[in-house]
Scaffold this active site. Structure first.
Site, PDB file in Angstrom:
ATOM      1  N   ASP A   1       4.441 -97.337  54.708  1.00 40.65           N
ATOM      2  CA  ASP A   1       5.473 -98.374  54.768  1.00 40.65           C
ATOM      3  C   ASP A   1       6.730 -97.947  54.026  1.00 40.65           C
ATOM      4  OD1 ASP A   1       4.297-100.202  56.373  1.00 40.65           O
ATOM      5  OD2 ASP A   1       3.288-101.270  54.771  1.00 40.65           O
TER       6      ASP A   1
ATOM      7  N   ILE B   1     -13.652 -97.495  56.867  1.00 38.66           N
ATOM      8  CA  ILE B   1     -13.327 -98.337  58.015  1.00 38.66           C
ATOM      9  C   ILE B   1     -12.573 -97.540  59.071  1.00 38.66           C
ATOM     10  CG2 ILE B   1     -11.955-100.332  58.729  1.00 38.66           C
ATOM     11  CD1 ILE B   1     -12.617-101.560  55.975  1.00 38.66           C
TER      12      ILE B   1
ATOM     13  N   TYR C   1     -13.925 -99.943  50.616  1.00 41.59           N
ATOM     14  CA  TYR C   1     -13.957 -99.410  49.248  1.00 41.59           C
ATOM     15  C   TYR C   1     -12.881-100.131  48.442  1.00 41.59           C
ATOM     16  CZ  TYR C   1     -13.297 -96.183  45.340  1.00 41.59           C
ATOM     17  OH  TYR C   1     -13.174 -95.643  44.089  1.00 41.59           O
TER      18      TYR C   1
ATOM     19  N   THR D   1      -6.805-106.930  48.972  1.00 43.85           N
ATOM     20  CA  THR D   1      -7.017-106.801  50.410  1.00 43.85           C
ATOM     21  C   THR D   1      -7.896-107.954  50.880  1.00 43.85           C
ATOM     22  OG1 THR D   1      -6.872-104.386  50.271  1.00 43.85           O
ATOM     23  CG2 THR D   1      -7.869-105.316  52.246  1.00 43.85           C
TER      24      THR D   1
ATOM     25  N   HIS E   1       9.431 -55.702  51.035  1.00 45.41           N
ATOM     26  CA  HIS E   1       8.580 -56.068  52.173  1.00 45.41           C
ATOM     27  C   HIS E   1       8.988 -55.277  53.415  1.00 45.41           C
ATOM     28  CE1 HIS E   1       7.772 -59.682  49.608  1.00 45.41           C
ATOM     29  NE2 HIS E   1       6.555 -59.484  50.092  1.00 45.41           N
TER      30      HIS E   1
ATOM     31  N   HIS F   1       5.466 -50.786  52.416  1.00 45.71           N
ATOM     32  CA  HIS F   1       4.540 -51.752  51.813  1.00 45.71           C
ATOM     33  C   HIS F   1       3.351 -51.970  52.747  1.00 45.71           C
ATOM     34  CE1 HIS F   1       2.799 -55.360  50.121  1.00 45.71           C
ATOM     35  NE2 HIS F   1       3.131 -56.062  51.200  1.00 45.71           N
TER      36      HIS F   1
ATOM     37  N   HIS G   1       0.653 -57.638  58.452  1.00 43.93           N
ATOM     38  CA  HIS G   1       0.674 -58.870  57.658  1.00 43.93           C
ATOM     39  C   HIS G   1       2.066 -59.307  57.193  1.00 43.93           C
ATOM     40  CE1 HIS G   1       1.105 -56.295  54.113  1.00 43.93           C
ATOM     41  NE2 HIS G   1       1.340 -57.398  53.399  1.00 43.93           N
ATOM     42  N   ASP G   2       3.067 -58.411  57.200  1.00 39.70           N
ATOM     43  CA  ASP G   2       4.424 -58.802  56.793  1.00 39.70           C
ATOM     44  C   ASP G   2       5.454 -58.474  57.868  1.00 39.70           C
ATOM     45  OD1 ASP G   2       4.270 -60.132  54.364  1.00 39.70           O
ATOM     46  OD2 ASP G   2       4.101 -58.284  53.203  1.00 39.70           O
TER      47      ASP G   2
ATOM     48  N   ASP H   1      -3.082 -56.494  49.480  1.00 39.18           N
ATOM     49  CA  ASP H   1      -1.674 -56.881  49.409  1.00 39.18           C
ATOM     50  C   ASP H   1      -1.082 -56.614  48.023  1.00 39.18           C
ATOM     51  OD1 ASP H   1       0.661 -57.850  50.472  1.00 39.18           O
ATOM     52  OD2 ASP H   1       0.139 -59.960  50.242  1.00 39.18           O
TER      53      ASP H   1
END
Length: 921
Positions: free
Chosen positions: A426, A445, A468, A479, A636, A640, A676-677, A788
């Protein structure tokens, strides 16, 4: 034709025009119907009413049941046709329009003018009037008229409804005449004021009821109740009366009118306890002495005054034989108690008016549904204008659901694999993932609704076993009731759950709220599905943009390049360097031009080329394409990636990984190290999000922005013609290889490593179990992270010189952030970073724990941990030296000059070509 007195008609003329009628035509028509008391008057009133509200009315025939159960029209006398369109309408009990009746359907001259075909702009309407109480057609009307507009359609529905009410009134009067006439002739009562024209005498009470019935033409239930309640107050001498309407599920009473006042807000209260509930069940009247204290409290709160006397009479529907309302009279004038005669007056009143009341309430409910449908259409319009952003869409869903149902709070959860996730509330949208609410999809629920796909209406939250109350206890919120409903896609699969809390203007959510929520959920499902589809389309556009960007930045691998690479075959590992398979070897010492061949050599030495029957030209093109896929930031870059891949090879050679992992897992680990890079821009995930880059737009909702981009680039290379090294894999193996690569590359995000660190510790404590799939996954993540950060396992000179490269990259990002008006982290700020302390902190909290885990799982990895610890001591000495002497200048990198070098404690002397692996992604 007998009508009500002129004075009564003058009263009727003062009534307000019903909403939507447009002018007085409909009101006059209903007035005409409301005042008839015999068959002739009814037929004339029907003709006048239809002529007033329908266009181009030429003929009206009204057929009523006679003593032989035939439908007969008296003017001119003839029987309703039994074939064709008329028969079809009577059997279906629904109004039917046509361009005329067939000649065989028409019994003689009276209906000859209705024979087909009629003029194009006219039609015949066959209107069956169904008595739902009797379960049969009570009358049929044939009308020859023009085509109807929407307003005329609405007016016709009102005329149909009031014609049926008038017919029932006439029939009731006919039955009363047949039973009262003989007695009235022999012993006329004193109070009778006879209308001797028909030979029948009526009591004053009869005439009052007839007059009341004539006034009950309102389409508004509140106006109708006002007239009935005023009549009851006058006849019972009550100070005020009210009508408590019973909900369809018999669980709730509601009141909109008290005495001569229409309430602004309907009052509702539960019917599950007290004597009022017993009245609904037993269908017997009660008085004040029969009420419980709870009943008294509710009634006095509703009336706003003390109750000294009361009579409560059940109003029973003649159609269902169920109690539809409780008629209540309060505080008889003069302080007397209500009598049996008062009870008889109320029962007598509703004997004639209950049908009008229930039909008007039903009509008003239909009008309410119509309004709600219009509201839902507006909701749909509002929702479908926010398809470009799921978070904004969910915020709109919350607002609309709360407004439609009059709920205090609304939450929306989306189903994400096995969890229900709420990030929109909200108060707004939660940007930080750590503040999201995630609950298992089978708990509570919301979980119950997500699992069953069924709506759940809970009148008393605290009494429900799935609720709960710990959150209420901690926040002080109360509630009271909950309405939870599923949101489904077009395949009826649950994609989310909406939870409404605390009905504002009622004791709990009603059956009407359930129906409204069900209809609303359809719009939610459609809008969410389209929003997600819209997001996928946008992502596809972003990917296309990125692919174009990458292709512009990188050149394709030419045939000459891979031919030259393979000209002399694949070089044996031993030919590269005698220590190539040793942990002490520094891969950055290898010239960059020789690294592609070194990759091929390692793959061949690990026997992956032969085992997976990889085509050598394809593998060469793939390696060269991956190398070209790296940009040239200080750290990078391709060197590397090569260093990380080499460390994976070292783990394979020195730690006997084949005893722990499957061949495909090791192969996936090595390829992931290479990729990976890919396409790293020298900036981390936070920078991508802060700068609102294309990468952030594509991946920020999933997290690990750069890692997901690296994997996507790897897939793009595999999809490039002549580069798919997995081309010969089976469909199953191909999918598994890509899944492994995705998980391994995502594991290079240190945030991911920190999330699984406790699981890694637990695995090290209990021991690695090769039969445990989770252990396989955890070990692959640990090995990838150790690869790494492998620069930390080399000699001090390598670690020291590499720090210069990585902090150049960090400081470049910091400069960009300052240019954007943002404040960079200390480690990115060249004016504030104190590199020795930053390195010590990184090694103590990240690097050393990783290699300690590796040592616990693989005793042969002990030397790696020792070398990392040694480098940490070097940084401590550097930090101590600068604490005494101070930094040489404002440039934080100056301390790395040879003047400040600390002697290498272990005597290792490695060629310098790289940097430390402080990967701050």
């Amino acid at each position: 034709m007998r009508r009500q007195p002129a004075a009564s008609r003058d009263l009727f003329a003062q009534e307000p025009v019903p909403p939507g009628s447009g002018d007085g035509a409909l009101q006059d028509a209903l007035l005409s119907l409301g005042s008839v008391i015999d068959v002739a008057g009814l037929q004339q009133a029907v003709k006048e009413a239809l002529s007033a509200v329908l266009p181009k009315v030429e003929t009206v025939y009204t057929y009523l049941l006679d003593g032989e159960s035939r439908l007969v029209c008296e003017e001119p006398p003839h029987e309703l046709p039994q074939e064709g369109k008329v028969r079809e309408a009577v059997i279906s009990r629904k109004r039917l329009g046509c361009n005329g009746l067939g000649p065989s359907d028409l019994p003689g001259k009276p209906l000859a003018r209705l024979v087909a075909p009629l003029a194009p702009d006219t039609q015949v309407l066959v209107i069956p009037l169904v008595d739902k109480e009797a379960g049969a057609v009570a009358a049929v009307i044939l009308v020859h008229c023009g085509q109807l507009s929407d307003n005329e359609e609405w007016s016709l529905q009102a005329v149909e409804k009031h014609t049926l009410v008038a017919l029932k009134r006439v029939q009731a009067l006919q039955q009363r005449e047949s039973s009262v006439a003989p007695e009235a002739t022999q012993n006329p009562p004193e109070e009778a004021a006879g209308d001797q024209k028909g030979g029948v005498a009526y009591t004053n009470q009869d005439r009052k009821i007839l007059q009341l019935c004539g006034e009950l033409y309102d389409l508004d239930a509140s106006s109708l109740q006002l007239k009935v309640l005023q009549y009851l107050q006058q006849e019972t001498q009550a100070s005020r009366c009210c009508l408590l309407l019973v909900s369809e599920d018999n669980l709730q009473l509601s009141c909109k009118v008290i005495g001569d006042k229409v309430l602004e807000e309907e009052i509702s209260f539960p019917l599950t306890t007290g004597r009022l509930g017993q009245v609904v069940e037993d269908k017997k009247s009660i008085q004040l002495k029969d009420l419980t204290s709870e009943d008294m409290q509710q009634l006095q709160s509703m009336l706003g005054c003390e109750v000294q006397a009361m009579l409560c009479v059940p109003v029973i529907s003649r159609a269902t034989d169920q109690v539809v309302a409780l008629a209540c009279a309060f505080n008889k004038l003069g302080g007397d108690l209500f009598t049996d005669q008062d009870e008889h007056v109320i029962q007598h009143c509703f004997h004639y008016t209950s049908t009008v009341l229930t039909s008007t309430l039903a009509f008003q409910k239909e009008q309410k549904l119509k309004c709600e449908c219009q509201a839902l259409l507006q909701v749909a319009k509002n929702l479908f204008t926010h398809l470009d952003d799921v978070s904004v869409l969910l915020q709109e869903i919350i607002t609309e659901a709360r407004n439609l149902s009059n709920a205090e709070i609304c939450s929306v959860f989306l189903l994400d694999q096995n969890e229900l996730v709420a990030k929109v509330f909200d108060g707004g949208v939660v940007e930080d993932e750590s503040y999201e609410i995630r609950i298992p999809a089978d708990q509570g629920i919301a979980g119950h609704v997500a699992t069953t796909g069924q709506i759940l209406n809970i009148p008393d939250a605290y009494a429900h076993p799935l609720f709960y109350r710990g959150v209420d206890d901690s926040t002080g919120f109360r509630t009271r009731n909950i309405l939870c409903f599923p949101i489904k896609n077009e395949n009826q699969e649950v994609i989310g759950v909406a939870e409404l809390v605390n009905k504002i203007n009622g004791p709990w959510f009603s059956k009407f709220d359930e129906d409204l929520a069900t209809a609303f959920s359809i719009y939610c499902g459609i809008s969410i599905a389209h929003s997600l589809l819209y997001k996928k389309v946008n992502e596809a556009q972003y990917r296309s943009h990125l692919a174009n960007e990458m292709m512009m930045y990188h050149m394709k691998v030419s045939d000459d390049e891979y031919t030259k690479l393979l000209h002399d075959g694949i070089q044996p590992v031993a030919a590269i360097d005698s220590n190539f398979a040793s942990f002490t070897y520094t891969p950055r010492s290898l010239p960059e031009d020789d690294t592609s061949m070194a990759i091929l050599s390692m793959l061949q030495d690990m026997n992956f080329i032969n085992n997976y029957k990889i085509d050598c030209p394809t593998l060469a093109r793939f390696c060269l394409m991956v190398k070209k896929g790296y940009r040239d930031p200080p750290y990078h870059n391709w060197m590397h990636a090569f260093s990380v891949s080499h460390f994976c090879y070292l783990l394979y050679k020195n730690l006997e990984l084949t005893n722990y992992l499957e061949d495909m897992e090791i192969f996936a680990l090595f390829i992931s190290c290479m990729c990976h890079d890919l396409d790293h821009r020298g900036t981390n995930n936070s920078f991508q999000v802060a700068s609102k880059s294309v990468l952030a737009a594509l991946y920020s909702s999933e997290g690990s922005v750069m890692e997901r981009h690296h994997f996507a680039q790897a897939i793009a290379i595999l999809n490039t013609h002549g580069c798919n090294i997995f081309d010969h894999f089976s469909r199953k193996d191909y999918q598994r290889m890509l899944d492994l690569m995705r998980d391994i590359i995502l594991a290079t995000d240190l945030a991911h490593h920190l999330r699984i660190f406790k699981d890694l510790q637990k695995m090290a404590e209990v021991g690695y179990d090769r039969t445990n799939k989770q252990h396989h996954s955890l070990l692959l993540c640990l090995l990838m992270t150790s690869c790494d950060l492998s620069d930390q396992t080399k000699g001090w000179k390598t670690t020291r010189k590499i720090a210069e490269l990585i902090y150049k990259e960090f400081f470049s990002q910091g400069d960009l952030e300052k240019a954007m008006g943002n404040r960079p982290m200390e480690m990115m700020d060249r004016e504030k970073a104190y590199i020795p302390e930053l390195q010590i902190s990184f090694m103590e909290h990240i690097a050393m724990p990783i290699y300690k885990l590796l040592q616990d799982l693989f005793p042969k990895a002990a030397e790696l941990y020792e070398r990392v610890a040694s480098n940490r001591e070097h940084w401590t000495k550097v930090s101590h030296k600068f604490t005494i002497r101070g930094l040489p200048s404002n440039n934080s990198l100056d301390f790395l000059d040879e003047e400040y070098e600390v002697p290498d404690l272990d005597g290792a002397r490695a060629p310098i070509n790289g940097c430390c692996s402080l990967d701050a992604e």
